[in-house]
Every structure is written in structure tokens, then in C-alpha cells.
Enzyme design. Structure first.
Site, mmCIF file in Angstrom:
data_model
loop_
_atom_site.group_PDB
_atom_site.id
_atom_site.type_symbol
_atom_site.label_atom_id
_atom_site.label_comp_id
_atom_site.label_asym_id
_atom_site.label_seq_id
_atom_site.Cartn_x
_atom_site.Cartn_y
_atom_site.Cartn_z
ATOM 1 C CD GLU A 188 -4.054 -5.765 3.990
ATOM 2 O OE1 GLU A 188 -4.824 -4.913 4.476
ATOM 3 O OE2 GLU A 188 -2.818 -5.643 3.973
ATOM 4 C CD GLU A 241 -3.064 -0.899 2.217
ATOM 5 O OE1 GLU A 241 -2.969 0.004 3.047
ATOM 6 O OE2 GLU A 241 -4.060 -1.640 2.137
HETATM 7 C C1 BG6 Z 1 -4.539 -1.951 5.257
HETATM 8 C C2 BG6 Z 1 -3.192 -2.296 5.778
HETATM 9 O O1 BG6 Z 1 -4.533 -0.592 4.978
HETATM 10 O O2 BG6 Z 1 -5.648 -2.069 6.062
HETATM 11 C C3 BG6 Z 1 -3.191 -2.962 7.144
HETATM 12 O O3 BG6 Z 1 -2.413 -3.001 4.870
HETATM 13 C C4 BG6 Z 1 -4.273 -2.367 7.990
HETATM 14 O O4 BG6 Z 1 -1.923 -2.820 7.689
HETATM 15 C C5 BG6 Z 1 -5.602 -2.679 7.333
HETATM 16 O O5 BG6 Z 1 -4.261 -2.767 9.308
HETATM 17 C C6 BG6 Z 1 -6.797 -2.178 8.094
HETATM 18 O O6 BG6 Z 1 -6.659 -0.821 8.386
HETATM 19 P P1 BG6 Z 1 -6.769 -0.278 9.853
HETATM 20 O O7 BG6 Z 1 -6.281 1.113 9.820
HETATM 21 O O8 BG6 Z 1 -8.206 -0.363 10.205
HETATM 22 O O9 BG6 Z 1 -5.928 -1.184 10.712
#
Ligand code: BG6
Length: 464
Positions: free
Chosen positions: A363, A157
Site C-alpha cells: 500500500e 497491519e
Molecule cells: C492502511 C490500511 O492503514 O491505510 C487501510 O491498510 C487504510 O485499510 C489505509 O484505509 C489508509 O488509512 P486511512 O485511515 O486514511 O483510511
């Protein structure tokens, strides 16, 4: 679903390992920043450093076939001279060997935001030397682990950590400067290409890609003004990463626009040719939500992110470019993330049409507050979320897209950057206050059945 489709969960070193100063690990920029600000940190996180065996065994018992995790640069490289920390390498050998023991395909991220603080002190991603240092770190990892790894990615990202770190200022290094945002973004994409170049030069087996925080762009209507706003938003959100990594070119209209107000002389011929020649084999898309936009109306640039979990705090306006809006018909999480599976289907189709490269959904998940003292968290909302997003992937496959894996964020609860540990994403509950006890949630068992049925149990819907 193809039998080689990878099903798994994704984590990041800083968010789960803990052991922040153990076995000669150096300080990362996140250690430094959160300690200095006295904010909740990942010093212990899910203590994966000591509990990885249990975590990976639970992935296996949950039917998962792949584990996406990142290598911590400050655990592996001790200093600016590039000295290697054998204990850091040993730790990742143990993780990888455990994956293989359980027949889990390791899927490796080289950089998930934990820059060594010794490099941050020289300017971090504003310093061109850091690009070479990343190339060296990549080479160390390729040489050490390549006989055990088939899937590599350079950065997780770029958009998210660069915009938050240099433009909004809510992530380290906490800057709010457009010129510096551009330089850091450019250096990261250059460093990614250097890493790809090192991978190709070493003739290592396997494939290398990049992972992007994908927010496909929709407009509020079909007007010309909205289409222009959508292009600005797409360049800002997606194209400077995906076009650059996959086609080897920064979007020309974005560079032209920025050059009207900023200095772009840092874009040197030699770098651009390295970027052009070293494109990725596949793309990883992290999908949480889309970006819905309308044309810019008035006011200054505003980028406000919700780190409190109190609905309604977030706002995105880029002066002269676009304004992000909320669909009144959509459901949003407490952290203002829209739940919109159709965006994944549309986005996959668009990305596959544009880049014609294999895609992994690297993800996808939903962050909520949960009481983990119960025997089994009844997370039907997560099951429904995952069902609808896997369904979106299957719809995109039906439309001809080559999608090769799905990783939920996250296989177990972990630390969520500025949101601390209360924002939980895991399929396995981690009781951070009670000896880190792990207990599968309902979604863990559901995911196992989905994987074992090769997604035949997914309740199909049409979105388009
Ligand atoms: C993505 C990242 O942006 O989303 C993770 O790769 C991150 O590291 C995940 O934890 C969820 O975002 P957040 O800010 O809710 O933890």
C-alpha cells in the site's frame, strides 16, 4: 523494472464491498461498532460487491497487472461452528475469475480487520479460540481458492488494528488497556503462524506473507539517548510484527521491558515454537510515512490520531520510551501524515538487510478531500506523491533490494475507516452521492503510462 514486477491497487473488503448484510453475510465487528456509534459506515461503501466487474475492468484498462483485496471472514464463515457460506465463496470466485479474465494477478489478504461479530462477542483477539478459528477460515480459503491464487497474506497491519483497537480505543473493540493490547497482539501473531502452518501442511502452490504498516524510525540526532528512543519506537512500531513473522521471534528486549510491568505468562512454549517454525515467504510493507522520534521527556502516554482532517491534532508519546516529533521542513496532509518518500527508500533497504526476504510494497497513497463532480479530478499532488515513492522503490532496488510489486492505495475511492468517505485515495473517483459513478482521475492515466513504460517515465531523484 523487472517484467514480473506487479503493478496494482489495494482494497479491503469492508472498505469497498458494501452489501454488509447480503447473501447471508454475517455482521463484522466494524458493522456492529459503527452502527452502534451511529458513525459513517461501510454499509454501501463503493458497492464493489455489485460493481467489481467494472472496477477490475478499469484496473486492466489502466494498465494494472495485479489487484490486492481481502476476503471477508464474516462473508465466508457463518458461525462459531465454522459453517461455510457458499454464497460468500461464490462472490470471491467471481472476483478472482474476473481478475484472471483481465490478466490481473490476484493478491489476497485473509484478514483486513473485519472480524466476525460472533467472535468479537467471545472476546475477539483476547480469546485464544479465535486463533484456531482463523486457522480454520484460512484452511477453507486455501482449499477453495488455491488453484487460482499465487500470493496470500495472513493479516493486514497487525500493529494498526491492535494499537487502535486495544490501546488507543478509537477502533473497535474500543479498549484502552496495555495488558489486553499485549495479549491481542500476541494472539494475532500466533494466529498468523497457524495460518502459515496450515498453508504449508496443505502443500498449496504459491507463497504466503504478512502485511505490515511500516513506519521506519528516524531520530532527531545521533545521541545515545535518541538511539535508545529509536529502538523503543522500532519495537513498538515495527519489530514485533516483522521480527515475529519473518524470523519467528518476538524482540527479546521488548518482551523483557514489558515483563517488568506486565504479565507475559500468556506466551506459552508451544505457541512460540509454532511461531518459530512457521515464518513467512515474503513481507508486504504498507508505507504512508516514517516515525521521527526524540527521547521521552515528560508526561503521560498520549496517542491521539487525527480523524477529522484538521491539521495538527495528532500526537504520540509513550511514557518512558519515546516521543514522536514533526519535521518542521516536511509537508503534511490535512490528516497529519508526513509526505516523506525518502523514508520508503531507507525503510526498504533496512527491511531487506534485516530479513532478506522478497518485499512487496502492498500500500502507498495519499488521502485528500476532492471534488469528484468534475469530469476528471486533476490530482497532480497524487501523481507527484506516487512518482516520488516509486522513485524511492527504484533507488532501493538499485541498492540491491528484492522488491516485487507496488500497490497504490487505492485503485478507486473507498471508505476510510473513522475518516468516512471524504478522505479519498483512489485513482478512480467514486461519486458516492450520485449513483456511485466512476470516473478516472488524472493519476489513473499517469499510472497507466508509468506501468506501460516499466517505470522508465519516472522522474528520478536521489534522496540519500
Ligand atoms: C492502511 C490500511 O492503514 O491505510 C487501510 O491498510 C487504510 O485499510 C489505509 O484505509 C489508509 O488509512 P486511512 O485511515 O486514511 O483510511
Amino acid at each position: 523494472m523487472d517484467k514480473n514486477f506487479l503493478w496494482g491497487g489495494a482494497t479491503a473488503s469492508y472498505q469497498c464491498e458494501g452489501a454488509w448484510n447480503v447473501d447471508e453475510k454475517q455482521e463484522s465487528m466494524w458493522d456492529h461498532y459503527l452502527h452502534l456509534q451511529e458513525l459513517e459506515n461501510g454499509d454501501i461503501a463503493s458497492d464493489h460487491y455489485h460493481r467489481y466487474e467494472e472496477d477490475i475492468r478499469m484496473m486492466k484498462e489502466g494498465g494494472q497487472t495485479s489487484y490486492r483485496f481481502s476476503l471477508s471472514w464474516p462473508r465466508i464463515i457463518k458461525n462459531r461452528e465454522g459453517e461455510v457460506n457458499q454464497k460468500g465463496l461464490d462472490f470471491y470466485h467471481k472476483i478472482i475469475d474476473t481478475c484472471h479474465k483481465y490478466d490481473i494477478e490476484p493478491f489476497v489478504t485473509l484478514y483486513h480487520w473485519d472480524l466476525p461479530q460472533y467472535w468479537e462477542e467471545t472476546g475477539g483477539w483476547l480469546n485464544l479460540d479465535v486463533c484456531q478459528a482463523f486457522e480454520h477460515f484460512s484452511e477453507v480459503c486455501f482449499k477453495e481458492f488455491s488453484d487460482k491464487i499465487k500470493f496470500w497474506t495472513t493479516f493486514n497491519e497487525p500493529k494498526w488494528f491492535i494499537v487502535n483497537g486495544y490501546f488507543i480505543g478509537n477502533y473497535p473493540p474500543g479498549l484502552q488497556n496495555v495488558q489486553k493490547t499485549m495479549i491481542a497482539a500476541y494472539h494475532v501473531m500466533y494466529a498468523s503462524a497457524l495460518s502459515v502452518r496450515a498453508f504449508r501442511a496443505g502443500n498449496y502452490p504459491g507463497q504466503i506473507g504478512v502485511v505490515h504498516s511500516y513506519t521506519p524510525v528516524n531520530g532527531v540526532n545521533d545521541s545515545i539517548e535518541t538511539k535508545i528512543a529509536m529502538r523503543y519506537a522500532d519495537n513498538y512500531c515495527n519489530n514485533w510484527i516483522l521480527d515475529t513473522a519473518a524470523k519467528g521471534e518476538f524482540p527479546i528486549d521488548l518482551v523483557a521491558k514489558l515483563s517488568e510491568s506486565y504479565d507475559v505468562s500468556f506466551m506459552e512454549e508451544e505457541h512460540l515454537s509454532i511461531i518459530k517454525q512457521n515464518t513467512v515467504d515474503f513481507i508486504g510493507l504498507n508505507y504512508y510515512a516514517r516515525t521521527l522520534v526524540k527521547p521521552y521527556t515528560t508526561g503521560e502516554t498520549q496517542l491521539i490520531f487525527n480523524h477529522t482532517g484538521k491539521k495538527g491534532e495528532s500526537k504520540v508519546v509513550i511514557k518512558g520510551w519515546f516521543e514522536q516529533v514533526k519535521d518542521p521542513n516536511s509537508e503534511f496532509t490535512a490528516w497529519d501524515t508526513e509526505i516523506y518518500p525518502k523514508g520508503l527508500e531507507d525503510g526498504l533497504i533496512e527491511a531487506y538487510e534485516r530479513y532478506q526476504l522478497p518485499i512487496f510494497v502492498t500500500e502507498n497513497g495519499v488521502g485528500v478531500r476532492e471534488d469528484v463532480t468534475v469530469d476528471c479530478v486533476n490530482d497532480d499532488y497524487r501523481i507527484s506523491f506516487m512518482n516520488d515513492h516509486i522513485n524511492a522503490i527504484m533507488n532501493a532496488q538499485d541498492a540491491g533490494c528484492d522488491i516485487r510489486g507496488y500497490y497504490t492505495w487505492s485503485p478507486f475511492d473507498l471508505y476510510s475507516w473513522k475518516n468516512g468517505c471524504e478522505k479519498r485515495y483512489g485513482l478512480v473517483a467514486v461519486d458516492f452521492d450520485n449513483n456511485q459513478i466512476r470516473k478516472p482521475k488524472k493519476s489513473y492515466y499517469w499510472f497507466k503510462e508509468i506501468i506501460e513504460s516499466q517505470a522508465k517515465l519516472i522522474q528520478r531523484k536521489k534522496y540519500n
